[in-house]
Design an enzyme around this catalytic site. Structure first.
Site, short mmCIF file in Angstrom:
data_model
loop_
_atom_site.label_atom_id
_atom_site.label_comp_id
_atom_site.label_asym_id
_atom_site.label_seq_id
_atom_site.Cartn_x
_atom_site.Cartn_y
_atom_site.Cartn_z
NE ARG A 90 -4.02 -1.90 1.95
CZ ARG A 90 -5.03 -2.15 1.13
NH1 ARG A 90 -5.34 -1.29 0.19
NH2 ARG A 90 -5.72 -3.26 1.24
CB THR A 107 12.91 -4.28 -0.93
OG1 THR A 107 11.73 -5.04 -0.68
CG2 THR A 107 13.68 -4.08 0.35
CG HIS A 108 10.17 -2.31 -7.01
ND1 HIS A 108 8.81 -2.51 -6.89
CD2 HIS A 108 10.42 -2.29 -8.35
CE1 HIS A 108 8.27 -2.62 -8.09
NE2 HIS A 108 9.23 -2.49 -8.99
CG ASP A 140 9.01 9.75 -3.38
OD1 ASP A 140 8.22 8.84 -3.73
OD2 ASP A 140 9.69 10.39 -4.19
CB ALA A 141 4.04 10.26 -0.90
N GLY A 142 5.35 8.45 -3.71
CA GLY A 142 4.98 7.95 -5.03
C GLY A 142 4.97 6.43 -5.05
C1 GRF Z 1 9.27 -8.72 -2.66
O1 GRF Z 1 9.81 -9.08 -3.90
C2 GRF Z 1 8.95 -7.27 -2.59
O2 GRF Z 1 9.88 -6.45 -3.19
C3 GRF Z 1 7.66 -7.25 -3.36
O3 GRF Z 1 6.96 -8.34 -2.85
C4 GRF Z 1 7.89 -9.32 -2.44
C5 GRF Z 1 7.63 -9.62 -1.00
O4 GRF Z 1 8.00 -10.90 -0.68
N1 GRF Z 1 6.98 -6.01 -3.26
P1 GRF Z 1 7.97 -11.44 0.81
O5 GRF Z 1 6.62 -11.08 1.41
O6 GRF Z 1 9.10 -10.79 1.56
O7 GRF Z 1 8.17 -12.91 0.67
#
Ligand code: GRF
Length: 190
Positions: A90, A107-108, A140-142
């Site tokens: 979210r 993390t992405h 940030d908020a984006g």
């Molecule tokens: C990660 O890859 C995160 O970057 C992404 O969703 C996954 C989360 O995995 N937004 P988990 O819940 O830590 O197993």
């Protein structure tokens, strides 16, 4: 360094942080783990590890502003130095981020600014890129925007599915998250 970790799902990245702290490899205190909905495995495994947990269920609030205010209050009650979004699905408000001095880490599973959003792995595959990866950044908020701290590339194999690729990315993501937290605890990236 006190951290609150926010999750929406299984929390396997969070587990890597829990394990590193337990092993004495990461000098941070996980003061609480929070979720935006009940029944997440992330909260379940945190409770099993003896951590404080909380849920601020999005569905319990009239609108996003009310939910954001409740989330801010819940997180602030643990007085964190850094808030970590680890698979927290979210978008939070600028007020939330301000309340924690901008120390909101995300993390992405893609090489930002490419493929932001909830389907970073799927979108990278659909585009046909040969290399993707993961990013740890101040949020940030984006949607997955804000200053980048660390990135690492992961090659896409011809026979990859979204799941196999995401699992390989998550192996790297866990390592980058733990390393970044260790660096933050050591006073880097201030
Ligand atoms: C990660 O890859 C995160 O970057 C992404 O969703 C996954 C989360 O995995 N937004 P988990 O819940 O830590 O197993």
């Amino acid at each position: 360094m006190r951290i609150v970790v926010l999750v929406s799902g299984t929390g396997s990245n969070l587990q890597a942080v829990i394990d590193a702290v337990k092993a004495g490899e990461l000098d941070v205190e996980i003061v609480a783990v929070g979720a935006d909905r009940p029944g997440t495995y992330g909260v379940e495994r945190s409770a099993a590890a003896g951590l404080a947990t909380f849920v601020v269920d999005f569905k319990d609030y009239a609108d996003r502003a009310d939910w954001n205010a409740a989330l801010t209050k819940a997180v602030a009650s643990y007085d964190p130095d850094v808030v970590v979004s680890s698979g927290f699905m979210r978008i939070v408000s600028p007020e939330f981020i301000d309340a924690f001095g901008g120390k909101y880490l995300n993390t992405h599973p893609a090489l930002l600014p490419a493929f932001p959003g909830a389907h970073g792995v799927r979108d990278a595959m659909a585009y046909g890129v040969k290399v993707t990866g993961c990013t740890v950044h101040w949020a940030d908020a984006g949607v997955d925007t804000g200053p980048i701290i660390a990135q690492e590339a992961v090659e896409i194999a011809p026979d990859d599915t979204e799941d196999t690729l995401h699992e390989r990315i998550k192996v790297v993501e866990r390592r980058l998250l733990v390393r970044t937290l260790a660096e933050l605890a050591a006073g880097k990236h201030a």
